[in-house]
Design a protein around this motif. Structure first.
Motif, PDB file in Angstrom:
ATOM      1  N   GLY A  40      46.071  62.794  66.051  1.00  0.00           N
ATOM      2  CA  GLY A  40      46.465  63.771  67.529  1.00  0.00           C
ATOM      3  C   GLY A  40      45.273  63.942  68.040  1.00  0.00           C
ATOM      4  N   PRO A  41      45.112  65.291  68.956  1.00  0.00           N
ATOM      5  CA  PRO A  41      44.201  65.681  69.919  1.00  0.00           C
ATOM      6  C   PRO A  41      43.468  66.582  68.693  1.00  0.00           C
ATOM      7  CG  PRO A  41      45.940  66.417  70.350  1.00  0.00           C
ATOM      8  CD  PRO A  41      46.287  65.884  69.841  1.00  0.00           C
ATOM      9  N   LYS A  71      40.887  72.963  66.928  1.00  0.00           N
ATOM     10  CA  LYS A  71      41.070  74.122  66.027  1.00  0.00           C
ATOM     11  C   LYS A  71      41.875  74.442  64.587  1.00  0.00           C
ATOM     12  CE  LYS A  71      36.907  76.091  68.319  1.00  0.00           C
ATOM     13  NZ  LYS A  71      36.003  77.116  68.696  1.00  0.00           N
ATOM     14  N   SER A  72      43.248  74.744  65.447  1.00  0.00           N
ATOM     15  CA  SER A  72      44.435  75.334  64.165  1.00  0.00           C
ATOM     16  C   SER A  72      44.937  74.167  63.468  1.00  0.00           C
ATOM     17  CB  SER A  72      45.344  75.611  65.189  1.00  0.00           C
ATOM     18  OG  SER A  72      45.612  74.941  66.445  1.00  0.00           O
ATOM     19  N   VAL A  73      45.010  73.026  64.038  1.00  0.00           N
ATOM     20  CA  VAL A  73      45.480  71.787  62.792  1.00  0.00           C
ATOM     21  C   VAL A  73      44.241  72.076  62.314  1.00  0.00           C
ATOM     22  CG1 VAL A  73      45.769  69.396  62.706  1.00  0.00           C
ATOM     23  CG2 VAL A  73      47.046  70.898  64.707  1.00  0.00           C
ATOM     24  N   ASN A  74      42.456  71.308  62.340  1.00  0.00           N
ATOM     25  CA  ASN A  74      41.650  71.289  61.447  1.00  0.00           C
ATOM     26  C   ASN A  74      42.022  72.687  60.610  1.00  0.00           C
ATOM     27  OD1 ASN A  74      41.547  68.763  62.600  1.00  0.00           O
ATOM     28  ND2 ASN A  74      39.324  70.121  63.771  1.00  0.00           N
ATOM     29  N   LEU A  93      50.965  64.542  65.848  1.00  0.00           N
ATOM     30  CA  LEU A  93      51.030  64.946  67.064  1.00  0.00           C
ATOM     31  C   LEU A  93      51.394  64.551  68.157  1.00  0.00           C
ATOM     32  CD1 LEU A  93      49.553  68.966  68.117  1.00  0.00           C
ATOM     33  CD2 LEU A  93      50.531  67.354  69.682  1.00  0.00           C
ATOM     34  N   ASP A  94      52.611  64.498  68.543  1.00  0.00           N
ATOM     35  CA  ASP A  94      53.074  63.388  69.745  1.00  0.00           C
ATOM     36  C   ASP A  94      53.382  63.955  70.750  1.00  0.00           C
ATOM     37  OD1 ASP A  94      53.234  60.876  71.212  1.00  0.00           O
ATOM     38  OD2 ASP A  94      54.410  60.478  69.939  1.00  0.00           O
ATOM     39  N   GLU A  95      52.989  64.013  71.795  1.00  0.00           N
ATOM     40  CA  GLU A  95      53.967  65.142  72.598  1.00  0.00           C
ATOM     41  C   GLU A  95      54.280  64.205  73.459  1.00  0.00           C
ATOM     42  OE1 GLU A  95      51.301  66.634  75.677  1.00  0.00           O
ATOM     43  OE2 GLU A  95      49.908  68.013  74.080  1.00  0.00           O
ATOM     44  N   ILE A 140      56.500  67.513  68.389  1.00  0.00           N
ATOM     45  CA  ILE A 140      55.622  67.862  69.596  1.00  0.00           C
ATOM     46  C   ILE A 140      54.285  68.734  70.098  1.00  0.00           C
ATOM     47  CG2 ILE A 140      57.477  66.433  70.758  1.00  0.00           C
ATOM     48  CD1 ILE A 140      58.292  68.625  71.392  1.00  0.00           C
ATOM     49  N   ASP A 141      53.834  69.860  68.990  1.00  0.00           N
ATOM     50  CA  ASP A 141      52.994  70.466  70.098  1.00  0.00           C
ATOM     51  C   ASP A 141      52.594  70.846  68.238  1.00  0.00           C
ATOM     52  OD1 ASP A 141      54.795  71.937  68.143  1.00  0.00           O
ATOM     53  OD2 ASP A 141      55.422  72.684  70.239  1.00  0.00           O
TER      54      ASP A 141
END
Length: 683
Positions: free
Chosen positions: A19-20, A23-26, A55-57, A84-85
């Protein structure tokens, strides 16, 4: 059992993300890797598997905001967590951490590490997460004087990361990240961890306080509208790339109504008109930078009254946030002795959206809880918030959570309410004690209930129940007036409790409140202390840190306040030595609280209570010490040898007075020790 029928989670499992770049996901991918390394100390299977977070919008599974699904590949080599978010992915990561690795939501704050394993077998069932009852839900990190100075692993930043991780593990999505000048320091951490940011009711739009930026200007919107607007515009620009719920409104400097400092606004109509204009201005300023901004306004304290009178005009779609009393009751808070208790629930015709500002900890310089749990019960909280939800107040719930650690019981409970909407309080207690005190569930259930039964009812309404500040502020306010008026003038700062009466009756009022509770707190303290003595090492520390210390704070405060009131009785009859000894008894009770706060069960918590500047237990000790010296002036001065001569000197020596004294006068602690050895106690 055949491993081929399960997804195998082990040391070799790969954690991946698609996904994109965020920072939060990392950050939370690293958190999950940390938790995985804690649990899997060695490999128990040669099977290679992957947990893939996607993460697929444009996901076609009809997922809602913040929702995630878990599916498995046919060959069980891959678990796919899809959302999705941003927040949905984070919640999915934390679900894997808690559900499969066994990492508790309060692992850091309640000292409960997961058990180690070689591998985990996961049944490959499709899973779809629930949608929370409340849309925006989170914590107001307020009065955070303990955690703002305390460090974990030599860093205060680590402390705040643990705060926000716990919030997200509770399925929270919003935070007011600290109070006043400290707020910007922690806001960036919260934002980079995926949270929505909102603002203190006294800090509209998250802007700096006017007097701090313009100390030589009058904080009047009428006089300095351009300067206020510049502060607000700067704040909007600074936060325009964050997820923000913009708090609009206008209160004043120092978290109090602006008209206290600007007497030209001498009617409710004038006050409401100005606040309405300011909110329109603020909304228009935000709309210049953000399309369809999410905004809220706090109907807090005096603002509730203005709104109920129809004197506030709000921009359309703004979330109206209704505040509790500070003690969990959905009525306006007491301001000094003014206690109108206006219901903080919208009328049926009042269109939403509506939200809630709720306290599990409070600071009002009267009777609130800061170091101890909310003095009202989970059943009470359940009723209040359930009723609010029934009135469609489900858009927003911000919980004043203080310094986190003393309030875990209620933070857990309220987080389940914001997820589910209603709880069975007895069931929650059973699950809570089973989770953290599995060897002593019966005893802990009994003692937790006993804790709330022991709380002092200070007011006429059921919810007016005392936290630990009841004892400490009473002692300090009464002591000040005792000394400065020599016991002849009433203490105005306790009129809220006693009414406008003389000092003797004020002392009597507090004595009557604590007298019947001393033995109850003492008995509960002895029972919990005994349980700590027999518990295993891990549960022993948890019982000590989460219940015994709070019971002791109440027990010591209750007994200290009682001894203090009895000392005043002795003072009035000129029995100065007895008064002196009773004040010393009060000091010893407070000293016990200081000792337990200074000696943590884990090295990790060393210094946690060092900045206790709100309840300020050590200041109460200092105050009592001052009163003790004051009383010695009356009974033992000016030579400060009379009591020593009368009670500690041999009769053959005390009757011969060729010298006034042969040694230096004893200091108070030395004198007290001598009197105790001679069994000189107050009558």
């Amino acid at each position: 059992m055949n491993n081929e029928k399960f997804f195998i989670f082990n040391k070799e499992t790969c954690l991946d993300y698609q996904g994109p770049e965020l920072k939060s996901v990392n950050h939370f991918l690293k958190v999950l890797a940390r938790d995985k390394d804690k649990v899997f100390q060695e490999d128990g299977s040669q099977r290679k598997t992957t947990i893939l977070f996607v993460l697929d919008e444009k996901n076609h599974d009809n997922l809602k905001a913040e929702q995630y699904s878990i599916q498995f590949s046919d060959d069980l080599s891959e678990m796919r967590v899809v959302s999705i978010d941003e927040l949905g992915i984070i919640y999915g990561m934390l679900y894997v951490s808690e559900k499969f690795l066994g990492v508790d939501k309060f692992w850091f704050w309640n000292d409960c590490e997961p058990s180690t394993k070689t591998m985990i077998k996961i049944t490959p069932d499709h899973f779809l997460s629930d949608v929370a009852k409340v849309r925006f839900r989170g914590w107001f990190i307020n009065d955070e004087v303990l955690i703002s100075k305390w460090e974990y692993k030599n860093s205060n930043t680590n402390v705040w990361e643990m705060v926000f991780e716990a919030l997200l593990r509770c399925n929270g999505n919003m935070v007011i990240p600290g109070t006043d000048i400290e707020n910007p320091v922690y806001k960036n951490i919260a934002s980079e961890m995926g949270l929505w940011i909102t603002h203190h009711h006294a800090e509209p739009l998250g802007a700096q306080m006017f007097n701090r930026v313009y100390p030589n200007e009058n904080a009047s919107y009428v006089e300095n509208e351009p300067l206020f607007k510049k502060l607000w515009n700067d704040a909007i620009i600074e936060q325009q790339n964050d997820k923000v719920i913009w708090n609009i409104g206008f209160r004043g400097q120092g978290d109090r109504p602006f008209w206290i400092d600007d007497p030209t606004f001498d009617t409710d109509e004038k006050r409401g008109a100005l606040i309405s204009k300011i909110m329109r201005d603020q909304y228009e300023m935000i709309a210049e930078y953000e399309r369809d901004p999410v905004c809220c306004v706090n109907l807090y304290g005096e603002i509730t009254d203005l709104y109920k009178k129809g004197l506030l005009e709000l921009p359309q779609g703004v979330i109206k946030i209704w505040a509790d009393s500070g003690y969990g009751k959905m009525v306006t808070r007491r301001q000094g002795s003014h206690n109108p208790r206006i219901p903080s629930i919208p009328e049926k015709h009042d269109k939403g959206p509506h939200g809630i500002y709720y306290h599990v900890t409070f600071y009002d310089l009267q009777a609130s809880n800061h170091l101890t749990m909310l003095p009202n019960t989970t059943a009470f909280v359940n009723d209040e918030l359930s009723q609010a939800f029934d009135n469609d107040m489900c858009e927003f719930l911000i919980v004043n959570c203080g310094n986190i650690r003393p309030h875990l019981y209620f933070l857990d409970f309220v987080s389940q309410l914001w997820n589910k909407g209603k709880m069975n309080s007895a069931k929650f207690l059973n699950e809570y004690v089973s989770q953290y005190y599995s060897s002593y569930t019966g005893e802990m259930r009994k003692y937790m209930n006993a804790y709330f039964d022991a709380v002092i009812q200070y007011g006429n309404f059921y919810d007016e129940r005392a936290g630990e500040q009841f004892y400490h502020f009473a002692i300090r306010n009464l002591a000040k007036q005792w000394i400065v008026s020599q016991g002849n003038e009433s203490a105005k700062n306790v009129y809220w409790a006693t009414g406008e009466t003389d000092l003797k009756e004020q002392f009597d009022w507090f004595k009557n409140k604590v007298e019947g509770k001393r033995s109850i707190w003492e008995s509960l303290f002895e029972n919990v202390k005994a349980l700590v003595g027999e518990a295993s090492s891990i549960e022993q520390k948890r019982i000590h840190d989460q219940l015994l210390i709070q019971v002791q704070i109440h027990k010591n405060g209750c007994k200290a306040l009682y001894s203090f009131t009895k000392a005043f009785e002795k003072f009035q009859t000129n029995e100065y030595l007895d008064a002196y000894l009773l004040v010393n008894d009060a000091m010893q009770e407070i000293k016990e609280t200081m000792d337990i706060m200074e000696k943590p069960t884990y090295d990790k918590w060393q210094g946690y209570y060092d900045n206790d500047c709100l309840t300020n237990v050590s200041l109460t000790f200092y105050t009592l010490e001052t009163v003790r010296r004051y009383l010695r002036m009356f009974g033992d001065g000016p030579t400060f040898y009379n009591w020593e001569k009368k009670y500690l000197t041999d009769t053959r020596e005390s009757s011969v007075m060729l010298l006034t004294n042969k040694t230096k006068q004893l200091m108070d602690d030395e004198l007290i020790n001598g009197l105790e050895r001679k069994s000189i106690y107050p009558n």
